[in-house]
Design a protein around this motif. Structure first.
Motif, PDB file in Angstrom:
ATOM      1  N   LYS A 357       0.870  -1.078  -0.182  1.00 37.91           N
ATOM      2  CA  LYS A 357      -0.142  -0.036   0.056  1.00 37.91           C
ATOM      3  C   LYS A 357       0.803   1.397  -0.121  1.00 37.91           C
ATOM      4  O   LYS A 357       0.704   2.100  -0.813  1.00 37.91           O
ATOM      5  N   ASN A 358       1.920   1.240   0.797  1.00 37.35           N
ATOM      6  CA  ASN A 358       2.737   2.436   0.787  1.00 37.35           C
ATOM      7  C   ASN A 358       3.292   2.577  -0.523  1.00 37.35           C
ATOM      8  O   ASN A 358       3.488   3.753  -1.107  1.00 37.35           O
ATOM      9  N   LEU A 359       3.892   1.449  -1.271  1.00 37.35           N
ATOM     10  CA  LEU A 359       4.514   1.644  -2.548  1.00 37.35           C
ATOM     11  C   LEU A 359       3.283   2.102  -3.571  1.00 37.35           C
ATOM     12  O   LEU A 359       3.610   2.753  -4.477  1.00 37.35           O
ATOM     13  N   TYR A 360       2.136   1.833  -3.447  1.00 32.58           N
ATOM     14  CA  TYR A 360       1.110   2.073  -4.240  1.00 32.58           C
ATOM     15  C   TYR A 360       0.930   3.568  -3.956  1.00 32.58           C
ATOM     16  O   TYR A 360       0.851   4.543  -5.093  1.00 32.58           O
ATOM     17  N   ASN A 361       0.931   4.134  -2.869  1.00 27.57           N
ATOM     18  CA  ASN A 361       0.641   5.573  -2.591  1.00 27.57           C
ATOM     19  C   ASN A 361       1.702   6.320  -3.012  1.00 27.57           C
ATOM     20  O   ASN A 361       1.532   7.348  -3.710  1.00 27.57           O
ATOM     21  N   TYR A 362       3.193   5.808  -2.969  1.00 30.85           N
ATOM     22  CA  TYR A 362       4.258   6.453  -3.407  1.00 30.85           C
ATOM     23  C   TYR A 362       4.086   6.680  -5.010  1.00 30.85           C
ATOM     24  O   TYR A 362       4.321   7.807  -5.418  1.00 30.85           O
ATOM     25  N   LEU A 363       3.920   5.774  -5.616  1.00 31.24           N
ATOM     26  CA  LEU A 363       3.645   5.518  -7.117  1.00 31.24           C
ATOM     27  C   LEU A 363       2.701   6.587  -7.724  1.00 31.24           C
ATOM     28  O   LEU A 363       2.785   7.321  -8.645  1.00 31.24           O
ATOM     29  N   GLN A 364       1.431   6.444  -6.871  1.00 27.61           N
ATOM     30  CA  GLN A 364       0.111   7.417  -7.327  1.00 27.61           C
ATOM     31  C   GLN A 364       0.579   8.798  -6.914  1.00 27.61           C
ATOM     32  O   GLN A 364       0.453   9.695  -7.733  1.00 27.61           O
TER      33      GLN A 364
END
Length: 433
Positions: A357-364
Motif C-alpha cells: 500500500k505504501n508503494l502504491y501510494n508513492y507511485l500514485q
C-alpha cells in the motif's frame, strides 16, 4: 611519457581510486556489516557448537566399553574364593572385569538423533533471522542518510544561486539602483539558507556516523563518504507461496523438532534390545598365612577368567503414567509450534500488505509531485524575473524559492521511498535485495 606526465597520471589515478573508495552502495554496506557483526559471529559459533554436539545414530548405537577393577580386604569369617567355602581368615581380594554393551534397537535414541539434526538446521535458520533483521536495520539507516544527503545537495545548490543574487544586489546597491533595504533582506535570506545548510550537514554527519557504527566500520573519513542512489535490484515474483522469510523457516523447524520430541517420549515406552559381553577374573591371597600355597597373580587371572555374552530385552510396563504425561506435554508443544507457523505467516503477509500500500501510494503521488515541481519551477522563474526588475520584494522571492526547494526534495524523496519500499519488501519476502 616524461616524468611530469607520469606524476600527473599517477595523481589522477590516486584521486580516482580515492573517489571510488568514498562511494558506498547499499550492497557494500550490507556486505561489510555482515562480515563485521559480532552478533552474527556469535550465531555462527552457535551453528558450529550444535554441529559438534550432534550424535549420529551410528554413534548412538556404538557399544559402550567399561573396565572395572577393585581391591578389597576381608577380615574374620570370609568366603575363600578358591573353594567358595566359609573360612576364618583374612583375605586380599582383587576383582577385574571388562564390560561392553550395545543397543540394537532403541526408538528413543533414534528420535533424539533426528531431533539433533533439526537443531543444526534451527541454529542456521536463527542465524538467517539475525542477518535478515540486520539487513533491514542497515537499509533503514542507509536511506535515512540518503534522504538527508540529497536534501543537502539541493540546499547547497540553492545557496549558490542565492550567493549570485546577493552579489548582484550588492553591485546594484553600490551603484544606487536599489535601496539598502533590499540588500538587508537578501543578506538575511542568504544567512538563513546558510544556517539551514549547516544544520543539514550536522544531521548528515550524525546519520553517516550511525550508519557506519551499525556496520562496525570506522576506519574511514566520514565527511568524505558519499552514498550511492542507484541500487541494483533483483526481480522477484510476488507469489505468496514463494515467501522465503527465515522466521517462517525457524517456525517450521521448531514444529518438526516438537514432532520428533513426541516420538522420543513414546520411544521411552517401547522395548529396548541390547547385546552385551563381559569378561572377568579375580586374584586372592590369604593374609598373615605364610605357609599357605597361593597361585601366582598371572596364573590366577588366567585360571579364574570368565566370559559372558547375551541379549537383553527391556520392556517397560508401568512407570506411574509418566510417559503418557510427557507425550501429552510434547503434543501440546507441537500444537503451539504449529500455531507459531501460522502466526509468522500472518505477520509477514500483513507487513508485505502494508508495504504494498505504501508503494502504491508513492507511485500514485509521483505524478502529482512532478506536476507541483513543474509549477513551482515556473513560478520561481517569473518571481526571479520580477525580483530582478524590482517588481517583487525579497520575501516573495524567498517564498517562491522555498516552494521550489520543497517540491524538488519531495520529488526526489518520493522516488527514493519507492526504491526503499521495494527493497524492504524483497528482504521481508525473500531475504535478499
Amino acid at each position: 611519457m616524461n616524468k611530469i606526465s607520469k606524476v600527473a597520471f599517477f595523481l589522477l589515478i590516486s584521486f580516482f581510486v580515492k573517489g571510488q573508495d568514498n562511494s558506498w552502495s547499499l550492497q557494500k554496506c550490507i556486505g561489510i556489516g555482515l562480515e563485521n557483526s559480532i552478533q552474527i559471529k556469535i550465531n555462527l559459533l552457535e551453528v558450529k557448537r550444535t554441529q559438534k554436539a550432534k550424535n549420529s545414530f551410528v554413534n548412538e548405537i556404538l557399544p559402550t566399553v567399561n573396565l572395572f577393577g577393585s581391591q578389597s580386604y576381608n577380615f574374620g569369617s570370609t568366603i575363600d574364593p578358591s573353594t567358595n567355602g566359609r573360612v576364618s581368615s583374612n583375605i586380599q581380594y582383587d576383582n577385574f572385569y571388562l564390560n561392553a554393551q550395545m543397543n540394537l534397537l532403541d526408538f528413543n535414541k533414534l528420535a533424539n538423533t533426528q531431533r539433533d539434526k533439526i537443531n543444526i538446521e534451527i541454529a542456521k535458520a536463527d542465524k538467517e533471522v539475525i542477518e535478515n533483521e540486520y539487513k533491514l536495520q542497515i537499509l533503514e539507516s542507509y536511506y535515512q542518510t540518503l534522504f538527508t544527503q540529497e536534501l543537502l545537495s539541493i540546499q547547497k545548490q540553492q545557496v549558490i544561486n542565492s550567493k549570485n543574487n546577493l552579489d548582484r544586489i550588492q553591485k546594484e546597491v553600490n551603484i544606487g539602483s536599489k535601496p539598502k533595504s533590499d540588500l538587508y533582506d537578501i543578506q538575511f535570506l542568504f544567512a538563513k539558507e546558510e544556517k539551514q545548510v549547516v544544520e543539514t550537514e550536522q544531521l548528515y554527519i550524525i546519520q553517516k556516523t550511525e550508519l557506519f557504527q551499525l556496520i562496525n566500520f570506522t576506519d574511514l573519513s566520514i565527511e568524505e563518504v558519499v552514498l550511492e542512489k542507484s541500487i541494483t535490484q533483483t526481480e522477484h515474483q510476488t507469489n505468496s507461496e514463494e515467501i522465503n522469510n527465515p522466521k517462517i523457516t525457524v517456525a517450521k523447524l521448531n514444529y518438526d523438532k516438537n514432532r520428533k520430541e513426541i516420538k522420543a517420549q513414546r520411544g521411552l515406552g517401547l522395548p529396548t534390545l541390547s547385546a552385551f559381553y563381559q569378561i572377568s577374573s579375580f586374584y586372592y591371597k590369604p593374609l598373615n598365612q605364610p605357609n599357605s600355597a597361593v597361585e601366582s597373580f598371572s596364573n590366577q587371572i588366567e585360571n579364574n577368567k570368565n566370559q559372558q555374552i547375551g541379549l537383553q530385552l527391556n520392556i517397560p510396563i508401568f512407570n506411574g503414567f509418566k510417559k503418557n504425561k510427557r507425550v501429552s506435554v510434547a503434543k501440546i508443544e507441537s500444537e503451539k509450534a504449529k500455531l507459531v507457523i501460522t502466526q509468522e505467516n500472518q505477520k509477514i503477509k500483513q507487513q508485505v500488505e502494508v508495504e504494498k500500500k505504501n508503494l502504491y501510494n508513492y507511485l500514485q503521488l509521483q505524478e502529482k509531485l512532478n506536476e507541483v515541481e513543474n509549477y513551482a519551477n515556473e513560478s520561481f522563474g517569473t518571481t526571479q524575473a520580477k525580483f530582478t526588475s524590482g517588481k517583487a520584494d525579497a520575501f516573495s522571492y524567498a517564498s517562491s524559492k522555498n516552494n521550489l526547494l520543497s517540491s524538488e526534495y519531495d520529488v526526489l524523496k518520493n522516488n527514493l521511498q519507492v526504491q526503499f519500499t521495494q527493497l524492504k519488501m524483497n528482504l521481508i519476502q525473500f531475504n535478499q535485495l
